[in-house]
Design an enzyme around this catalytic site. Structure first.
Site, PDB file in Angstrom:
ATOM      1  N   GLU A   1       0.849  -1.193   0.000  1.00 61.85           N
ATOM      2  CA  GLU A   1       0.000   0.000   0.000  1.00 61.85           C
ATOM      3  C   GLU A   1       0.877   1.233   0.000  1.00 61.85           C
ATOM      4  OE1 GLU A   1      -2.934   0.083   3.052  1.00 61.85           O
ATOM      5  OE2 GLU A   1      -3.862  -1.761   2.389  1.00 61.85           O
TER       6      GLU A   1
ATOM      7  N   HIS B   1      -9.050  10.488   2.463  1.00 55.06           N
ATOM      8  CA  HIS B   1      -8.695   9.354   1.609  1.00 55.06           C
ATOM      9  C   HIS B   1      -8.819   9.795   0.157  1.00 55.06           C
ATOM     10  CE1 HIS B   1      -8.516   5.400  -0.189  1.00 55.06           C
ATOM     11  NE2 HIS B   1      -8.111   4.936   0.983  1.00 55.06           N
TER      12      HIS B   1
ATOM     13  N   ARG C   1      -0.739   9.074   1.294  1.00 59.59           N
ATOM     14  CA  ARG C   1      -2.124   9.501   1.116  1.00 59.59           C
ATOM     15  C   ARG C   1      -2.327  10.993   0.920  1.00 59.59           C
ATOM     16  NH1 ARG C   1      -5.579   5.812   5.092  1.00 59.59           N
ATOM     17  NH2 ARG C   1      -5.509   4.114   3.603  1.00 59.59           N
TER      18      ARG C   1
ATOM     19  N   HIS D   1     -11.495  10.819   6.138  1.00 56.89           N
ATOM     20  CA  HIS D   1     -11.345   9.377   6.374  1.00 56.89           C
ATOM     21  C   HIS D   1     -10.868   9.022   7.773  1.00 56.89           C
ATOM     22  CE1 HIS D   1     -10.729   5.243   5.368  1.00 56.89           C
ATOM     23  NE2 HIS D   1      -9.419   5.291   5.514  1.00 56.89           N
TER      24      HIS D   1
ATOM     25  N   ARG E   1      -1.268   9.432   8.726  1.00 53.06           N
ATOM     26  CA  ARG E   1      -1.226   8.009   9.070  1.00 53.06           C
ATOM     27  C   ARG E   1      -0.757   7.164   7.891  1.00 53.06           C
ATOM     28  NH1 ARG E   1      -5.668   3.731   8.735  1.00 53.06           N
ATOM     29  NH2 ARG E   1      -6.532   5.218   7.257  1.00 53.06           N
TER      30      ARG E   1
END
Ligand SMILES: Cc1cc2nc3c(=O)[nH]c(=O)nc-3n(C[C@H](O)[C@H](O)[C@H](O)COP(=O)(O)OP(=O)(O)OC[C@H]3O[C@@H](n4cnc5c(N)ncnc54)[C@H](O)[C@@H]3O)c2cc1C
Length: 484
Positions: free
Chosen positions: A115, A228, A269, A326, A361
């Protein structure tokens, strides 16, 4: 009045709360679990991507730590990230031992996904993109069957009960019952639904943060809200539905109005979300296209099924996506054992802020956080002294009200992917207490860092490295604290 008594009261039945209950019950504690909403309305149940743990032969907690530090942009509390990355593999094995079946590769080894922001494959899934659902079903079945855990479903915590010497001694429920315990552990989830466009269930509006703050606990880093990059736009019944980062890890690409790629899809992100946000603004379009046509649909069964149900087949056509609120990195300020500033009061999971995520995060670190810190806090809370009689004083007005539509829209407009003082100032007058607190913190941090982008302060201020924004209970200006 006689309060109902146990060793530990856990508020919230997501990943953090359920795992905390089982951790405490396993060492002989009597636990009461309070859960406002059904299981399917927790963020944990909706989690798709998976949980991050250094399990691969070429991986290590140190490498996981380095990726976490890099994603968090100079604000990660290193000691918290070191605990997470060191203990995540053991908690993964705990889940396996509890019966959670994680996905395996052809040789029968655990399959590891990639990811954004992770340097190596380290994200484990259960049932492809049904990870949260599968873990929660197992944990909730175990909790329901455990003789030492009493589950109060449909019960909402309305206030925390503190004694005259400032110790948290229990929880008052909306129906008037008071639950007394050695420790109260808040696992009430995040606050992303305070923004109108969100991937989160409606109950994620930060009620635990307000309960804790009203009881005297400090909150930290509320200006850091993660957006997100890829939530569905304009598909009936699926507005805000999240398309997991892992889909991009498996080769899905992002395209602007003219079909061009415009960002490294595996960047962290905040970078991907902001690149999409700016493309939408520059091109005057509501969504960019996520091309999943080269991705094996069997890897993401619930994403594909949800889209097909809504009449869109990602195997043959691009998916319209745009950012949505998110995850809130900030929360109830805690130490590495989940202790808030109020004796007897603990917080874990998304409602807590250990400083682990810093300004941004790293994907899939939050489920791991629920298990690592959920267990630590549950065990530590059992060392608290037996509870006294909590006072039976109902709060004069609701401590943690749900936000109105107007508040949520104002948060999206003025405390969204890019903020500035002109937009944030009116939020200081918003009727919702958490909206006001977020605005205060966002105004206070006069720099851009990770998920907090100030249009009027676009540079990162190195003097603010490792300096967390703290809002103490009882009002007053935010202040900065260094956490190591
Ligand atoms: C769509 C989506 C996908 C995600 N995917 C991933 C992923 O792949 N990997 C990852 O690491 N993270 C992911 N996340 C983030 C992650 O799921 C959450 O951070 C995490 O699950 C939070 O767990 P929690 O136990 O802290 O809270 P939650 O799971 O939100 O549970 C909160 C609980 O508290 C209860 N509650 C709240 N207020 C009260 C109250 N006043 N009284 C009583 N009960 C109350 C709620 O009813 C609920 O039971 C995702 C999030 C979303 C929304």
């Amino acid at each position: 009045m006689n309060a109902e008594r146990s060793d530990l009261v856990v508020v919230g039945a997501g990943a953090a709360g359920l795992f905390a209950c089982l951790s405490a019950a396993r060492v002989g504690a009597r636990v009461t679990l309070v859960s406002a909403r059904p299981l399917a309305e927790t963020a944990s149940y909706w989690a798709q991507g998976g949980l991050a743990a250094a399990l691969a032969a070429g991986d290590s907690p140190q490498l996981h730590l380095e990726d976490t530090l890099a994603a968090g942009r100079g604000l990660v509390r290193r000691s918290a990230a070191a605990v997470l990355t060191a203990e995540a593999p053991a908690r993964f094995h705990d889940l396996e031992a509890l019966g959670v079946r994680f996905d395996a590769d052809r040789r029968g080894n655990v399959a590891l996904g990639l990811e954004g922001g992770h340097g190596v494959r380290r994200v484990v899934h259960a049932g492809g993109s049904a990870t949260g659902r599968r873990i929660l079903r197992q944990l909730s079945a175990d909790v329901a069957e455990h003789p030492a855990i009493d589950v109060l479903e449909g019960a909402r915590a309305a206030a925390l009960a503190t004694t005259a010497d400032g110790r948290c001694a229990g929880v008052r429920l909306e129906d008037g019952r008071v639950l007394a315990a050695r420790g109260v552990l808040l696992a009430t989830g995040g606050a992303a639904a305070l923004w109108s466009r969100t991937t989160n269930p409606p109950g994620s509006f930060g009620s635990g943060l307000l309960l804790a703050h009203a009881a005297g606990a400090a909150l930290a880093d509320l200006e850091f809200a993660q957006f997100h990059p890829t939530a569905v736009v304009g598909v009936k019944g699926r507005e805000g539905f999240l398309i997991s980062e892992a889909v991009r890890g498996e080769g899905a690409t992002l395209h602007d109005a003219s079909g061009e790629r415009f960002v490294d899809e595996l960047a962290p992100r905040d970078e991907v979300a902001r690149a999409i946000f700016r493309t939408l603004r520059a091109q005057g379009i509501p969504a960019v296209s996520l091309d999943m046509r080269r991705v094996d649909p069997d890897r993401f069964p619930n994403v594909v099924a949800a889209l097909r149900d809504a009449g869109l087949d990602p195997a043959t056509e691009p998916v319209p996506v745009a950012p949505a609120s998110h995850y809130v990195m900030g929360g109830i300020a805690t130490d590495l054992e989940g202790r808030s500033g109020v004796p007897g009061l603990y917080a874990v999971g998304e409602c807590a802020c250990t400083g682990l995520h810093g300004a941004n995060r790293l994907a899939s670190n939050s489920l791991s956080e629920c298990f690592v810190f959920g267990r630590r806090a549950a065990l530590r809370a059992l060392d608290e002294p037996p509870p006294g009689e909590p006072p039976d004083v109902p709060p004069a007005e609701p401590v943690a009200p749900a936000p109105s539509r107007a508040t949520r829209k104002a948060m999206w407009r003025h405390a969204g992917l890019e903020r500035d003082a002109d937009g944030l100032m009116p939020l200081l007058e918003d009727p919702h207490p958490l909206a006001r607190l977020v605005a205060r913190c966002a105004l206070f941090r006069e720099e851009s860092r990770g998920a907090h982008a100030r249009a009027d302060f676009p540079a990162t201020d190195p003097a603010l490295d490792h300096r967390h924004t703290i809002v103490a209970a009882g009002g007053g200006e935010p202040r900065l604290e260094s956490w190591q």
